[in-house]
Design an enzyme around this catalytic site. Structure first.
Site, PDB file in Angstrom:
ATOM      1  N   HIS A   6       0.796  -1.242   0.000  1.00 19.19           N
ATOM      2  CA  HIS A   6       0.000   0.000   0.000  1.00 19.19           C
ATOM      3  C   HIS A   6       0.819   1.278   0.000  1.00 19.19           C
ATOM      4  O   HIS A   6       0.278   2.361  -0.167  1.00 19.19           O
ATOM      5  CB  HIS A   6      -0.955   0.036   1.194  1.00 19.19           C
ATOM      6  CG  HIS A   6      -0.277   0.426   2.484  1.00 19.19           C
ATOM      7  ND1 HIS A   6       0.574  -0.417   3.136  1.00 19.19           N
ATOM      8  CD2 HIS A   6      -0.307   1.566   3.210  1.00 19.19           C
ATOM      9  CE1 HIS A   6       1.026   0.188   4.226  1.00 19.19           C
ATOM     10  NE2 HIS A   6       0.516   1.398   4.287  1.00 19.19           N
TER      11      HIS A   6
HETATM   12  N1  UDP Z   1      -4.404  -4.644   8.477  1.00 17.44           N
HETATM   13  C1  UDP Z   1      -5.733  -5.010   8.644  1.00 17.44           C
HETATM   14  N2  UDP Z   1      -6.448  -5.343   7.531  1.00 17.44           N
HETATM   15  C2  UDP Z   1      -5.909  -5.331   6.281  1.00 17.44           C
HETATM   16  C3  UDP Z   1      -4.558  -4.955   6.130  1.00 17.44           C
HETATM   17  C4  UDP Z   1      -3.833  -4.588   7.244  1.00 17.44           C
HETATM   18  O1  UDP Z   1      -6.253  -5.055   9.767  1.00 17.44           O
HETATM   19  O2  UDP Z   1      -6.626  -5.645   5.327  1.00 17.44           O
HETATM   20  C5  UDP Z   1      -3.632  -4.258   9.681  1.00 17.44           C
HETATM   21  C6  UDP Z   1      -2.279  -4.909   9.830  1.00 17.44           C
HETATM   22  O3  UDP Z   1      -2.390  -6.175  10.407  1.00 17.44           O
HETATM   23  C7  UDP Z   1      -1.571  -3.925  10.741  1.00 17.44           C
HETATM   24  C8  UDP Z   1      -2.096  -2.607  10.245  1.00 17.44           C
HETATM   25  O4  UDP Z   1      -3.315  -2.876   9.577  1.00 17.44           O
HETATM   26  O5  UDP Z   1      -1.968  -4.108  12.078  1.00 17.44           O
HETATM   27  C9  UDP Z   1      -1.083  -1.992   9.324  1.00 17.44           C
HETATM   28  O6  UDP Z   1      -1.625  -0.943   8.661  1.00 17.44           O
HETATM   29  P1  UDP Z   1      -1.046  -0.421   7.272  1.00 17.44           P
HETATM   30  O7  UDP Z   1      -0.302  -1.512   6.611  1.00 17.44           O
HETATM   31  O8  UDP Z   1      -2.208   0.187   6.569  1.00 17.44           O
HETATM   32  O9  UDP Z   1      -0.104   0.769   7.703  1.00 17.44           O
HETATM   33  P2  UDP Z   1       1.413   0.855   8.183  1.00 17.44           P
HETATM   34  O10 UDP Z   1       1.578  -0.068   9.342  1.00 17.44           O
HETATM   35  O11 UDP Z   1       2.291   0.524   7.032  1.00 17.44           O
HETATM   36  O12 UDP Z   1       1.562   2.282   8.603  1.00 17.44           O
END
Ligand code: UDP
Length: 358
Positions: A201
């Site tokens: 993403h």
């Molecule tokens: N996550 C979720 N559903 C999804 C994809 C990710 O609950 O379909 C959770 C994932 O397990 C983690 C969090 O969202 O806890 C991560 O968010 P994201 O990847 O959007 O952002 P980042 O951590 O890269 O800032």
């Protein structure tokens, strides 16, 4: 004591859940401001429902704008809320535009700011997240760091001279994972017995078609051996359909974004994780799964150091090579890299201590 918590994006809902619970346990007054950055039901509401986060007191509905416009409008609207609510503390999480707007609005009003997940650095100033986290750290009064690396980053930048307090509290995402892991839920989709879990993403991987193409090509090769499940971020789905890739390989299954409980199911059942997500890299460690990171760098360098994660970039051969190394690697998952799962308790205690000092 009144706390205003600013949240707006999926990972912030997950981080806020244990903290909000702890705030209520201590009988403190919490006003939740949802900036509206993520607004689809499966990117927002589902987390409030599943993780028992109280309904936001304010929903600012600000999204789908350029970085400057989004941050500017949030700054203006959050200031209005803070003028009305007059909180003792403002809590911001992570590294999104909501984080920066919240911390800046609060600090300009001379309010106390607590930054949860402080001190993370990718050292890549092209990432919007890097800009947001550096600026937020600089104006925060308490810097709640999830790891020793994040504390060290701040000390190297001489944060000891800035009058802010640095606290290594561990990672609130570990609190959430421990709290909810046994409530995991199978997604509605068909999930094979053995699969790799992937998420993509990051702006750099979705906006740049060459990078997305290379990632998809590498996943296609890997999927010949093990099928791949991708809970697909709305932006990624659009970009993949523009590449016309989504229909090409039925061993790569694109499913809708899932809730946290479904995600915990997928993480616990998968054989390996391939991701550009910060949160998922950590969760790979919490649940003892090898990880390949499809980015050029990571903030979670301790995972690379202990060998549970390889930063593969987005070159096809490098991803395949990293996958080949990780799929059967024996990994020691016993280090307490992210604390003990009581970060929320440490955070609320610290805020209470600060209140007593003032
Ligand atoms: N996550 C979720 N559903 C999804 C994809 C990710 O609950 O379909 C959770 C994932 O397990 C983690 C969090 O969202 O806890 C991560 O968010 P994201 O990847 O959007 O952002 P980042 O951590 O890269 O800032």
């Amino acid at each position: 004591m009144k706390i205003v918590s600013i949240i707006g994006a999926r990972p912030q809902f997950i981080k806020a859940s244990p903290v909000s619970m702890e705030i209520r346990k201590n009988g403190l007054d919490e006003i939740i401001v949802h900036t509206g950055q993520h607004f689809d039901a499966n990117m927002s509401n589902i987390f409030f429902d599943q993780m028992k986060i109280p309904e936001p007191d304010y929903n600012l509905g600000i999204n789908s704008l350029s970085h400057g416009a989004m941050t500017g409008r949030m700054l203006e609207e959050i200031e209005k809320v803070l003028i009305v609510e007059k909180p003792d503390w403002v809590i911001v999480y992570g590294d999104t535009n909501s984080t920066l707007a919240g911390s800046l609005a609060a600090k300009k009003m001379h309010l106390k700011v607590a930054h949860i997940e402080a001190g993370l650095r990718s050292f890549n100033m092209n990432m919007p997240e890097e800009i947001n986290r550096i600026l937020t750290d600089r104006v925060s009064d308490i810097l709640f760091c999830p790891t020793q690396t994040s504390v060290d980053n701040l000390l190297l930048e001489r944060y000891d001279k800035f009058g802010s307090k640095i606290v290594n509290c561990g990672d609130v995402m570990l609190d959430a994972a421990l709290m909810y892991k046994d409530m995991d839920k199978k997604p509605a989709d068909d999930i094979p017995n053995k699969f790799i879990l992937t998420t993509i993403h990051r702006e750099e991987n979705t906006v740049d078609k060459k990078r997305l193409r290379a990632i998809y090509d590498a996943l296609s090769v890997i999927s010949e051996e093990t099928p791949i499940i991708i809970p697909t971020h709305p932006r990624t789905r659009i970009m993949l359909s523009e590449l016309n890739s989504s229909s090409q390989n039925d061993r790569i299954k694109l499913i809708s974004p899932v809730g946290y409980l479904e995600m915990l199911y997928l993480i616990q059942k998968c054989s390996l994780i391939i991701t550009d997500s910060g949160g998922l890299q950590k969760e790979s460690y919490f649940f003892e799964k090898p990880c390949v990171t499809i980015r050029d760098e990571t903030e979670w360098t301790e995972l690379v150091r202990i060998g549970s994660n390889i930063v593969a970039g987005t070159d096809v051969d490098n991803i395949l090579n990293a996958y080949g190394q990780m799929k059967d690697r024996k990994i020691n998952f016993s280090y307490k890299l992210f604390g003990l799962g009581n970060a929320a308790q440490i955070i609320v205690n610290e805020i209470l201590v600060e209140k007593r000092i003032l």
